[in-house]
Design an enzyme around this catalytic site. Structure first.
Site, mmCIF file in Angstrom:
data_model
loop_
_atom_site.group_PDB
_atom_site.id
_atom_site.type_symbol
_atom_site.label_atom_id
_atom_site.label_comp_id
_atom_site.label_asym_id
_atom_site.label_seq_id
_atom_site.Cartn_x
_atom_site.Cartn_y
_atom_site.Cartn_z
ATOM 1 N N GLY A 234 0.772 -1.249 0.000
ATOM 2 C CA GLY A 234 0.000 0.000 0.000
ATOM 3 C C GLY A 234 0.794 1.285 0.000
ATOM 4 C CD GLU A 261 4.887 -1.090 0.111
ATOM 5 O OE1 GLU A 261 5.902 -1.818 0.113
ATOM 6 O OE2 GLU A 261 4.398 -0.654 -0.935
ATOM 7 C CG PHE A 284 3.030 -8.638 -2.721
ATOM 8 C CD1 PHE A 284 3.697 -9.289 -3.743
ATOM 9 C CD2 PHE A 284 2.920 -7.245 -2.779
ATOM 10 C CE1 PHE A 284 4.249 -8.600 -4.797
ATOM 11 C CE2 PHE A 284 3.475 -6.533 -3.840
ATOM 12 C CZ PHE A 284 4.144 -7.217 -4.851
ATOM 13 C CG HIS A 303 -1.307 -2.708 -13.302
ATOM 14 N ND1 HIS A 303 -1.644 -1.479 -13.820
ATOM 15 C CD2 HIS A 303 -0.435 -2.432 -12.294
ATOM 16 C CE1 HIS A 303 -1.022 -0.525 -13.174
ATOM 17 N NE2 HIS A 303 -0.278 -1.074 -12.246
#
EC number: 2.1.1.-
Length: 398
Positions: A234, A261, A284, A303
């Site tokens: 984030g 993060e 992640f 993306h």
């Protein structure tokens, strides 16, 4: 086939009618008007002029790039006018070269002419002066990517389909002679390039207000012991601050807002700037430690990667989700059929993805991707303009 004279007149009259309906600073109305104007222009121009326009665009881009990198726009700021000779002396470049660059910018109505070889800013060129809410950092990032754009034809002729989705063999890495490194590793080898990327990522993000966080009030009040939103990757917490504002600090409950993060990113954030938000170091690609949150949130993450990498990222979140957890993905969602004459933003970003190893997706592609990790697409929440959207997903029902 070109539009007839009668059709041209009718469409100009339609444009005039649309223009008369504009009220105040109606940005969406102006965008619609620009779409009509652009479609008319394309129908009126002869085919050979399309090539000329593309040539013009390439040259125009190059001249802006030169002006930014030499600092011309910075030296023009605050002056009523400045000559090519004065600019040349300031940046140690021959004034004849400066004049030739500025002619293109003046002819494009981007820079104002103030007499022979004298120039001044317009409201458009000021967008490329360093500062907040300008386009200079995004432009510099595209300039870096343009190096790989030029090499993509040869890349596609000499590489396999599997190599195109190998994050260590991207066109970007190959163009910079660093095959074997990911896009982000290539960036990190040059501090200036990395700084350009980080600055561009801090510029205004997607449209806000697409997903109704207020609608989750009842669920959060019923189970405040569950974390409210886990923002994965984030950044500096911009999205969580907006969610905090929209929900009256999580509807007055003790439910957490968690910012996940990389440690180096979190170290740069002053806790006072994100009061009420918990910082948590997290990669992640690893097991998600926060279980059964109301919402798992990804903004502009998915993306950046091909499908097989996204599957790895999403399955970590899916493994932590409970029966009523939601997964929200903030991305452009491409229409199933290309929107002719509409906003090009999502298609341009999709081409960026081709260079760096990611891609934008259609609703159908999102549904397929989510299905591979045990999730199902619930709804796509579309924004008012462009292709901005939030993809909502949940665990597949038995």
């Amino acid at each position: 086939m070109s539009a007839s004279n009668g059709e041209i007149v009718q469409r100009i009259e339609s444009l005039l009618a649309s223009a008369k309906k504009l009220q105040g600073d109606d940005q969406y109305g102006r965008f619609g008007l620009l779409k009509e104007i652009d479609l008319l222009y394309q129908d009126v121009e002869p085919p050979i002029n399309t090539f000329f326009k593309q040539w013009t665009s390439l040259t125009f881009f190059s001249c802006i790039d030169i002006a930014i990198k030499l600092g011309l726009f910075e030296h023009m700021k605050g002056r009523e006018s400045i000559t090519a000779k004065e600019l040349g002396a300031l940046v140690n470049v021959d004034d004849d070269v400066i004049a030739r660059v500025m002619r293109v910018l003046v002819a494009s109505r981007f820079v104002a002419s103030k007499g022979e070889d004298a120039y001044a800013h317009t409201h458009k060129s000021l967008v490329y002066v360093k500062g907040e809410h300008t386009a200079v950092d995004s432009f510099n990032l595209i300039s870096l990517l343009a190096v790989s754009y030029i090499t993509i034809p040869e890349y596609l002729k000499t590489r396999s389909a599997d190599e195109l989705v190998d994050i260590r063999k991207t066109p970007y890495a190959c163009a910079y002679g660093m095959e074997g490194k990911t896009f982000y590793e290539v960036l990190s080898t040059n501090p200036d390039h990395l700084d350009t990327f980080n600055r561009s990522m801090s510029e205004p993000g997607p449209e806000w207000g697409m997903f109704p966080f207020e609608s989750l009030r009842e669920n959060v009040l019923a189970e405040p012991e569950r974390p409210f939103v886990v923002d994965i990757g984030g950044g500096k917490g911009q999205a969580l601050l907006r969610i905090q504002e929209e929900t009256g600090k999580v509807f007055g409950t003790s439910s957490q807002l968690i910012l996940q993060e990389r440690p180096d990113v979190l170290e740069q954030i002053n806790q006072d700037d994100i009061a009420g938000i918990t910082k948590m170091p997290y990669d992640f690609h690893t097991k998600q430690p926060v279980k059964d949150a109301h919402v798992y949130f990804f903004s502009q993450i998915i993306h950046n990667y091909p499908d097989h990498v996204c599957q790895d990222i999403l399955k970590q979140a899916a493994g932590a989700m409970g029966p009523s957890s939601r997964l929200l993905i903030v991305e452009a969602v491409l229409p199933a059929q290309t929107d002719v004459g509409g906003d090009m933003g999502a298609y341009l970003i999709d081409f960026v993805g081709l260079a760096m190893g990611g891609k934008e997706r259609t609703e159908k592609e999102f549904a397929t991707l989510l299905g591979t990790v045990g999730l199902e697409l619930v709804k796509v929440w579309h924004g008012k303009a462009r292709h901005h959207a939030i993809v909502e997903a949940r665990l597949k029902r038995a």
